[in-house]
Scaffold this motif. Structure first.
Motif, PDB file in Angstrom:
ATOM      1  N   THR A 148       0.852  -1.185   0.000  1.00 47.25           N
ATOM      2  CA  THR A 148       0.000   0.000   0.000  1.00 47.25           C
ATOM      3  C   THR A 148       0.888   1.235   0.000  1.00 47.25           C
ATOM      4  OG1 THR A 148      -1.584  -1.211   1.360  1.00 47.25           O
ATOM      5  CG2 THR A 148      -1.868   1.168   1.219  1.00 47.25           C
TER       6      THR A 148
ATOM      7  N   GLY B 293       2.203   4.905   0.639  1.00 51.73           N
ATOM      8  CA  GLY B 293       1.960   5.968   1.607  1.00 51.73           C
ATOM      9  C   GLY B 293       2.190   7.327   0.960  1.00 51.73           C
TER      10      GLY B 293
ATOM     11  N   GLU C 293       2.521  11.749   5.266  1.00 49.15           N
ATOM     12  CA  GLU C 293       2.660  10.711   6.292  1.00 49.15           C
ATOM     13  C   GLU C 293       4.116  10.584   6.734  1.00 49.15           C
ATOM     14  OE1 GLU C 293      -0.606   7.229   5.442  1.00 49.15           O
ATOM     15  OE2 GLU C 293       1.146   7.320   4.132  1.00 49.15           O
TER      16      GLU C 293
ATOM     17  N   LYS D   8       2.586  -1.129   4.169  1.00 46.56           N
ATOM     18  CA  LYS D   8       2.789   0.271   3.764  1.00 46.56           C
ATOM     19  C   LYS D   8       4.218   0.493   3.284  1.00 46.56           C
ATOM     20  CE  LYS D   8       0.216   3.380   4.845  1.00 46.56           C
ATOM     21  NZ  LYS D   8      -0.651   4.468   4.546  1.00 46.56           N
TER      22      LYS D   8
ATOM     23  N   TRP E  98       6.760   3.616   1.007  1.00 48.10           N
ATOM     24  CA  TRP E  98       6.883   4.968   0.485  1.00 48.10           C
ATOM     25  C   TRP E  98       8.059   5.018  -0.465  1.00 48.10           C
ATOM     26  CZ3 TRP E  98       6.265   3.699   5.590  1.00 48.10           C
ATOM     27  CH2 TRP E  98       5.122   4.188   6.229  1.00 48.10           C
TER      28      TRP E  98
END
Length: 131
Positions: free
Chosen positions: A35, A37, A41, A73, A75
């Motif tokens: 997922t 981010g 965040e 999560k 990034w």
């Protein structure tokens, strides 16, 4: 999986193929799907927590492809390295470096070979400000 079912119906699936497919399906079931981010965040993450740096490079595209293999999560953020844009793929929010490093074993061998390592969010936030 559908191909495996079709092959079984036709009697063409081997035990090795069946075992391999079962392992992939079992792994997929126990891992949280990747997922993405947001940058906001990342800026608000607890600076004393850790993340796992999975990969980095001069282009974002290959990191997006690698992100398909991370759990939960993740990034991708941009920083600067040697005066040029540098992209970094990180995953997870962990209390300790040891916790972050435990996730390395869930990554495919090809990614483990690149040397993922634990990094504090304070360092991530510092690198993000270097753009």
């Amino acid at each position: 999986v559908k191909e495996l079912a079709d092959a079984k119906k036709q009697g063409k699936a081997t035990d090795k193929t069946t075992q391999s497919t079962k392992k992939v399906v079992a792994r997929a079931k126990r891992l949280a799907p990747p997922t993405p981010g947001t940058e906001s965040e990342l800026k608000s993450m607890n600076s004393n927590h850790y993340t796992l740096q999975v990969e980095a490079g001069t282009q974002r595209g290959p990191l997006l492809a690698t992100a398909d293999y991370v759990e939960g999560k993740y990034w991708i953020y941009q920083t600067m390295r040697n005066g040029r844009p540098w992209y970094v793929l990180i995953m997870g929010d962990f209390l300790t470096a040891k916790e972050a490093m435990a996730k390395v074993s869930l990554l495919p061998q090809k990614i483990r070979k690149t040397g993922p390592f634990a990094k504090r969010f304070s360092k991530v936030q510092q690198e993000m400000s270097m753009r």
